[in-house]
Design a protein around this motif. Structure first.
Motif, PDB file in Angstrom:
ATOM      1  N   ILE A  68       0.856  -1.194   0.000  1.00 17.83           N
ATOM      2  CA  ILE A  68       0.000   0.000   0.000  1.00 17.83           C
ATOM      3  C   ILE A  68       0.888   1.239   0.000  1.00 17.83           C
ATOM      4  N   THR A  69       0.666   2.122  -0.967  1.00 19.32           N
ATOM      5  CA  THR A  69       1.353   3.418  -1.013  1.00 19.32           C
ATOM      6  C   THR A  69       0.345   4.518  -0.742  1.00 19.32           C
ATOM      7  N   HIS A  70       0.660   5.382   0.204  1.00 18.13           N
ATOM      8  CA  HIS A  70      -0.246   6.490   0.550  1.00 18.13           C
ATOM      9  C   HIS A  70       0.163   7.735  -0.220  1.00 18.13           C
ATOM     10  N   GLN A  71      -0.749   8.284  -0.998  1.00 22.62           N
ATOM     11  CA  GLN A  71      -0.500   9.466  -1.814  1.00 22.62           C
ATOM     12  C   GLN A  71      -1.363  10.625  -1.317  1.00 22.62           C
ATOM     13  N   ASN A  72      -0.731  11.713  -0.926  1.00 22.04           N
ATOM     14  CA  ASN A  72      -1.488  12.909  -0.533  1.00 22.04           C
ATOM     15  C   ASN A  72      -0.770  14.167  -1.007  1.00 22.04           C
ATOM     16  N   ILE A  73      -0.230  14.101  -2.234  1.00 25.04           N
ATOM     17  CA  ILE A  73       0.645  15.169  -2.708  1.00 25.04           C
ATOM     18  C   ILE A  73      -0.119  16.424  -3.113  1.00 25.04           C
ATOM     19  N   ASP A  74      -1.427  16.330  -3.322  1.00 23.92           N
ATOM     20  CA  ASP A  74      -2.169  17.509  -3.783  1.00 23.92           C
ATOM     21  C   ASP A  74      -3.585  17.448  -3.230  1.00 23.92           C
ATOM     22  N   THR A  75      -3.880  18.295  -2.255  1.00 25.68           N
ATOM     23  CA  THR A  75      -5.217  18.301  -1.672  1.00 25.68           C
ATOM     24  C   THR A  75      -6.254  18.916  -2.601  1.00 25.68           C
ATOM     25  N   ASP A  76      -5.804  19.556  -3.665  1.00 27.47           N
ATOM     26  CA  ASP A  76      -6.740  20.170  -4.604  1.00 27.47           C
ATOM     27  C   ASP A  76      -7.368  19.127  -5.522  1.00 27.47           C
ATOM     28  N   THR A  77      -6.577  18.119  -5.911  1.00 24.92           N
ATOM     29  CA  THR A  77      -7.074  17.122  -6.856  1.00 24.92           C
ATOM     30  C   THR A  77      -7.408  15.790  -6.192  1.00 24.92           C
ATOM     31  N   GLY A  78      -6.964  15.566  -4.972  1.00 29.42           N
ATOM     32  CA  GLY A  78      -7.238  14.308  -4.295  1.00 29.42           C
ATOM     33  C   GLY A  78      -8.550  14.340  -3.532  1.00 29.42           C
ATOM     34  N   PRO A  79      -8.906  13.226  -2.911  1.00 30.79           N
ATOM     35  CA  PRO A  79     -10.124  13.176  -2.094  1.00 30.79           C
ATOM     36  C   PRO A  79     -10.073  14.201  -0.963  1.00 30.79           C
ATOM     37  N   MET A  80     -11.223  14.680  -0.554  1.00 33.09           N
ATOM     38  CA  MET A  80     -11.299  15.746   0.436  1.00 33.09           C
ATOM     39  C   MET A  80     -11.022  15.232   1.843  1.00 33.09           C
ATOM     40  N   CYS A  81     -10.302  16.044   2.597  1.00 33.17           N
ATOM     41  CA  CYS A  81     -10.135  15.831   4.030  1.00 33.17           C
ATOM     42  C   CYS A  81     -10.391  17.173   4.699  1.00 33.17           C
ATOM     43  N   THR A  82     -11.263  17.212   5.693  1.00 39.22           N
ATOM     44  CA  THR A  82     -11.552  18.481   6.361  1.00 39.22           C
ATOM     45  C   THR A  82     -10.291  19.106   6.928  1.00 39.22           C
ATOM     46  N   GLY A  83      -9.341  18.271   7.349  1.00 39.98           N
ATOM     47  CA  GLY A  83      -8.072  18.816   7.804  1.00 39.98           C
ATOM     48  C   GLY A  83      -7.379  17.933   8.812  1.00 39.98           C
ATOM     49  N   THR A  84      -6.067  18.152   8.929  1.00 40.57           N
ATOM     50  CA  THR A  84      -5.274  17.442   9.923  1.00 40.57           C
ATOM     51  C   THR A  84      -5.215  18.311  11.173  1.00 40.57           C
ATOM     52  N   PHE A  85      -6.234  18.188  11.976  1.00 39.50           N
ATOM     53  CA  PHE A  85      -6.347  18.938  13.221  1.00 39.50           C
ATOM     54  C   PHE A  85      -7.388  18.222  14.079  1.00 39.50           C
ATOM     55  N   ALA A  86      -7.535  18.663  15.307  1.00 40.99           N
ATOM     56  CA  ALA A  86      -8.585  18.163  16.202  1.00 40.99           C
ATOM     57  C   ALA A  86      -8.494  16.647  16.436  1.00 40.99           C
ATOM     58  N   SER A  87      -7.305  16.090  16.316  1.00 42.66           N
ATOM     59  CA  SER A  87      -7.110  14.657  16.569  1.00 42.66           C
ATOM     60  C   SER A  87      -8.130  13.809  15.805  1.00 42.66           C
ATOM     61  N   ARG A  88      -8.406  14.191  14.555  1.00 44.53           N
ATOM     62  CA  ARG A  88      -9.517  13.609  13.814  1.00 44.53           C
ATOM     63  C   ARG A  88      -9.120  12.598  12.748  1.00 44.53           C
ATOM     64  N   VAL A  89      -7.860  12.581  12.318  1.00 48.10           N
ATOM     65  CA  VAL A  89      -7.512  11.839  11.107  1.00 48.10           C
ATOM     66  C   VAL A  89      -7.697  10.333  11.277  1.00 48.10           C
ATOM     67  N   THR A  90      -7.219   9.772  12.384  1.00 48.48           N
ATOM     68  CA  THR A  90      -7.371   8.329  12.569  1.00 48.48           C
ATOM     69  C   THR A  90      -8.836   7.928  12.521  1.00 48.48           C
ATOM     70  N   PHE A  91      -9.678   8.698  13.204  1.00 47.75           N
ATOM     71  CA  PHE A  91     -11.101   8.337  13.289  1.00 47.75           C
ATOM     72  C   PHE A  91     -11.818   8.583  11.961  1.00 47.75           C
ATOM     73  N   MET A  92     -11.759   9.794  11.446  1.00 42.96           N
ATOM     74  CA  MET A  92     -12.537  10.146  10.243  1.00 42.96           C
ATOM     75  C   MET A  92     -11.931   9.530   8.981  1.00 42.96           C
ATOM     76  N   ASP A  93     -10.650   9.814   8.759  1.00 39.32           N
ATOM     77  CA  ASP A  93     -10.016   9.307   7.545  1.00 39.32           C
ATOM     78  C   ASP A  93      -9.842   7.797   7.606  1.00 39.32           C
TER      79      ASP A  93
END
Length: 332
Positions: A68-93
């Protein structure tokens, strides 16, 4: 004279926006060599999400992590993420990634059912293979599937999205808001030594324990716990942008004068641990808790200072100047 004291603090921290309404998305595709590209907008700022999200995708697809390769090089063209804050990434993403991997697995089953001339329900995706249950001779490696799918003119992509619920506002009368996603809990105990002649505080021992739902990666939890402890000690003892606020006299203008803790300032004894109580809505039971690791050391240290010398320092940080002023006021 040097005096010792012990202090305790407890805390809680939500994953994501407290009122919900912060979605994340993920996309995962099967490549010709049988490996996978995971596309997601979360940014790894040291908390380890590029590892965690790959772990979740690999677990759902039952393939090796290195596939598995994780790609997040461009938030403009990739899937949306509300943001890396609020200790949310593990749960939401994390939930979005699980949904995307499950969607791709379903599409692989449908493709394989046509190839093997069977029902999709009879196709298993496991152990980096695709096969018909109970029919060993009808089996393909994931590498063979990737080649046949892509060179055969197909493009298999799984997509997923997750939000804990629609956004809500605080009750204007009570301030109440329902925590939509999850709450993590923590406790910190600090032992300090205070020099009553100089006001200098040494942290001798720090113990932190956090309830994290289910730990996806114990080593990353340890790094988060210890890194957060270092930040918390700085918050409690040294870091101060405006030392005479609201006056801007001697305000810090650059990092030359902003005192942060380093490895040399860490306590001689540090203990960290986790408690696992899997959350029913978390990805594989996990919660987000990272920010809380920096929140508990400060209040525990201030409580320990009070236990040692009998006076309260109620403003952060507890600098020698503030401690000596508190002692002087107590004697007056």
């Amino acid at each position: 004279m040097k005096k010792r004291g012990i202090g305790i603090s407890v805390g809680t921290h939500p994953a994501g926006l407290k009122g919900g309404g912060d979605p994340s998305q993920a996309q995962i595709r099967l490549k010709p060599d049988g490996t996978f590209d995971l596309l997601n907008g979360a940014v790894d700022i040291g908390q380890g999400c590029k590892t965690i999200l790959r772990q979740l995708a690999a677990d759902e697809l039952d393939v090796p992590l290195e596939n598995i390769t994780h790609q997040n090089i461009d938030t403009d063209t990739g899937p949306m993420c509300t943001g890396t804050f609020a200790s949310r990434v593990t749960f939401m993403d994390g939930n979005a990634v699980l949904a995307a991997a499950a969607d791709l697995k379903r599409k692989i089953r449908e493709w394989a059912a046509e190839y093997f001339e069977c029902s999709p329900a009879d196709v298993e995706v496991a152990n980096n293979k695709v096969f018909v249950k109970g029919v060993p001779e009808k089996s393909l490696t994931m590498g063979e599937v990737g080649a046949m799918v892509n060179w055969g003119g197909k493009f298999l992509v799984g997509t997923g999205a997750y939000t804990p619920g629609p956004g809500q506002q605080f009750d204007p009368e009570t301030g109440k808001m329902t925590a939509i996603a999850s709450l993590a809990f923590g406790c910190c105990v600090a032992e300090v030594e205070v020099d009553t002649e100089t006001g200098v505080v040494d942290v001798l021992k720090l113990v932190q324990v956090f309830e994290v739902g289910k730990a996806m990666n114990r080593l990353l939890c340890k790094g988060q716990n210890n890194g957060g402890a270092m930040m918390g000690i700085g918050f409690g003892l040294t870091e101060n942008v405006c030392p005479y606020y609201p006056s801007m006299d001697f305000a810090v203008h650059d990092l030359t004068d902003y005192v942060i803790t380093t490895a040399a300032d860490m306590p001689p004894v540090m203990v960290e641990d986790i408690v696992e109580v899997p959350h029913p809505n978390g990805p594989r039971g996990a919660k987000g808790y990272s920010e809380m690791t920096a929140s508990l050391a400060g209040p525990a240290i201030l409580n320990a200072i009070h236990n040692a010398i009998g006076v309260w320092v109620t403003d952060y940080p507890a600098t020698p100047e503030r401690i000596l002023k508190a002692l002087e006021a107590a004697r007056a």
